[in-house]
Design a protein around this motif. Sequence first.
Motif, PDB file in Angstrom:
ATOM      1  N   LEU A 197       9.696 -36.239  20.009  1.00  0.00           N
ATOM      2  CA  LEU A 197       9.056 -37.544  19.931  1.00  0.00           C
ATOM      3  C   LEU A 197      10.136 -38.568  20.242  1.00  0.00           C
ATOM      4  O   LEU A 197      11.214 -38.535  19.646  1.00  0.00           O
ATOM      5  N   SER A 198       9.885 -39.443  21.199  1.00  0.00           N
ATOM      6  CA  SER A 198      10.914 -40.400  21.607  1.00  0.00           C
ATOM      7  C   SER A 198      10.368 -41.814  21.551  1.00  0.00           C
ATOM      8  O   SER A 198       9.151 -42.035  21.562  1.00  0.00           O
ATOM      9  N   ALA A 199      11.277 -42.773  21.474  1.00  0.00           N
ATOM     10  CA  ALA A 199      10.909 -44.179  21.424  1.00  0.00           C
ATOM     11  C   ALA A 199      11.994 -44.997  22.098  1.00  0.00           C
ATOM     12  O   ALA A 199      13.168 -44.625  22.086  1.00  0.00           O
ATOM     13  N   PHE A 200      11.586 -46.116  22.691  1.00  0.00           N
ATOM     14  CA  PHE A 200      12.530 -46.998  23.377  1.00  0.00           C
ATOM     15  C   PHE A 200      12.105 -48.432  23.134  1.00  0.00           C
ATOM     16  O   PHE A 200      11.211 -48.952  23.791  1.00  0.00           O
ATOM     17  N   GLY A 259       6.392 -41.719  22.603  1.00  0.00           N
ATOM     18  CA  GLY A 259       5.592 -40.665  23.200  1.00  0.00           C
ATOM     19  C   GLY A 259       6.113 -39.311  22.776  1.00  0.00           C
ATOM     20  O   GLY A 259       7.275 -39.163  22.384  1.00  0.00           O
ATOM     21  N   TYR A 260       5.226 -38.313  22.844  1.00  0.00           N
ATOM     22  CA  TYR A 260       5.580 -36.949  22.451  1.00  0.00           C
ATOM     23  C   TYR A 260       5.603 -36.051  23.674  1.00  0.00           C
ATOM     24  O   TYR A 260       4.694 -36.104  24.509  1.00  0.00           O
ATOM     25  N   ALA A 308      17.044 -46.709  21.294  1.00  0.00           N
ATOM     26  CA  ALA A 308      16.373 -45.531  21.851  1.00  0.00           C
ATOM     27  C   ALA A 308      16.601 -44.365  20.890  1.00  0.00           C
ATOM     28  O   ALA A 308      17.735 -44.093  20.501  1.00  0.00           O
ATOM     29  N   SER A 309      15.517 -43.688  20.495  1.00  0.00           N
ATOM     30  CA  SER A 309      15.613 -42.611  19.513  1.00  0.00           C
ATOM     31  C   SER A 309      14.809 -41.398  19.954  1.00  0.00           C
ATOM     32  O   SER A 309      13.799 -41.529  20.650  1.00  0.00           O
ATOM     33  N   THR A 310      15.252 -40.226  19.523  1.00  0.00           N
ATOM     34  CA  THR A 310      14.537 -38.977  19.769  1.00  0.00           C
ATOM     35  C   THR A 310      14.518 -38.161  18.487  1.00  0.00           C
ATOM     36  O   THR A 310      15.540 -38.036  17.811  1.00  0.00           O
ATOM     37  N   TRP A 311      13.333 -37.637  18.155  1.00  0.00           N
ATOM     38  CA  TRP A 311      13.177 -36.751  17.005  1.00  0.00           C
ATOM     39  C   TRP A 311      12.628 -35.417  17.505  1.00  0.00           C
ATOM     40  O   TRP A 311      11.757 -35.376  18.373  1.00  0.00           O
ATOM     41  N   THR A 312      13.109 -34.324  16.936  1.00  0.00           N
ATOM     42  CA  THR A 312      12.701 -32.982  17.350  1.00  0.00           C
ATOM     43  C   THR A 312      11.845 -32.331  16.266  1.00  0.00           C
ATOM     44  O   THR A 312      12.202 -32.365  15.083  1.00  0.00           O
TER      45      THR A 312
END
Length: 367
Positions: free
Chosen positions: A316-319, A308-309, A331-335
Amino acid sequence: MRHLGGACLAAMALAACGPADETAAASAPSQTASAENAAAASGARSESRKFRDWLAVCDNTNDCVAFGPASEGTGWVRVGSAPGPNGARTVSVGFWPTSGEGLTGPMTLTLDGRNHVAAPVAGDHEPVGVAQVRAADAAAVASGLAAGETLTLAAGGETVTMSLSGASAAMLWIDERQGRLNTPAALVRKGTGAPSPVPGPESAPHVIAAPPIAQTGFGDSGQTLPPALEAVAAVKACRAETADTAVSNEVMSARLDASTELWAVPCFAGAYNVGHDWYLTGPGGRDPRAVSLASAGGETGAGTINGGYDAGTRTLSAFSKGRGIGDCGTASTWTWTGRSFVLSAESEMTECWGVPADFWPTTWRTR
């Protein structure tokens, strides 16, 4: 499973990823070659090793953890080792009682017949109880685990036996990685050398988010894909894959700037994981191109699992769950920096040992 974006592994996701969009990828700007994504190659390399029953992980700043499991049942012990000559040590423990009831009180670690009390850690960890050895005792307990022969955890009238097989090797590897061997700061192979030669932490990359922008007309779900994006071959395949599922309407969108939009296309749904492929477009969905999302291991892709953003933080994150209770996975986060999505955080737990996500090993961090 090193990466959520586009590198789905069937054993973890229990679903297949949508096909790659060769046309869109070919027309995409070379984001992985940008200075921002090149930061993934700077500093220390994130690395993990398995030593018999124990797992050891160090991130890109050389912050390291070692995990050991219960011999029977569900439980774990976690040794944290911060980099630098004065890097702090932590010892945390947890287990899932057979009663299924959450543990909220202290735990007792019995290491080679000697008891150590661990105070409960606040947070929503049920049904797994989590506790931590007091800071003043952590380094000694960690060294004791490396040299120990027997370890049990007890709380709430239950006791679990822990494995120490591989503990010494895991912590020796961390000592070597952090430059502590043969110094008083070592966990395993202590020496008389002055602690000052121990190197400090590697510098974490600096990631700056673009300023927020109004999101009128964009949203988290129920959006309609623009015609130009619907026409992309990989998008057609995703739409066909999810046509008869509840996630078919989970199209997400956001405005990144005056000339750039972000779109998420649902591509698969499993028992506890939902996958999306992400695209950057011009206004109105024109000129679609696949997003490039890097992982700590250097892989790139355009997909996320349970992603989700957040327009407020520009992330933008993912799990990705390895199993339904979410005690393993990535679990990752992109900026969004104004030019591309840059990896700003990643944690990963490859073993399903009942470890809550906030205790997973960090594999990538930024400032």
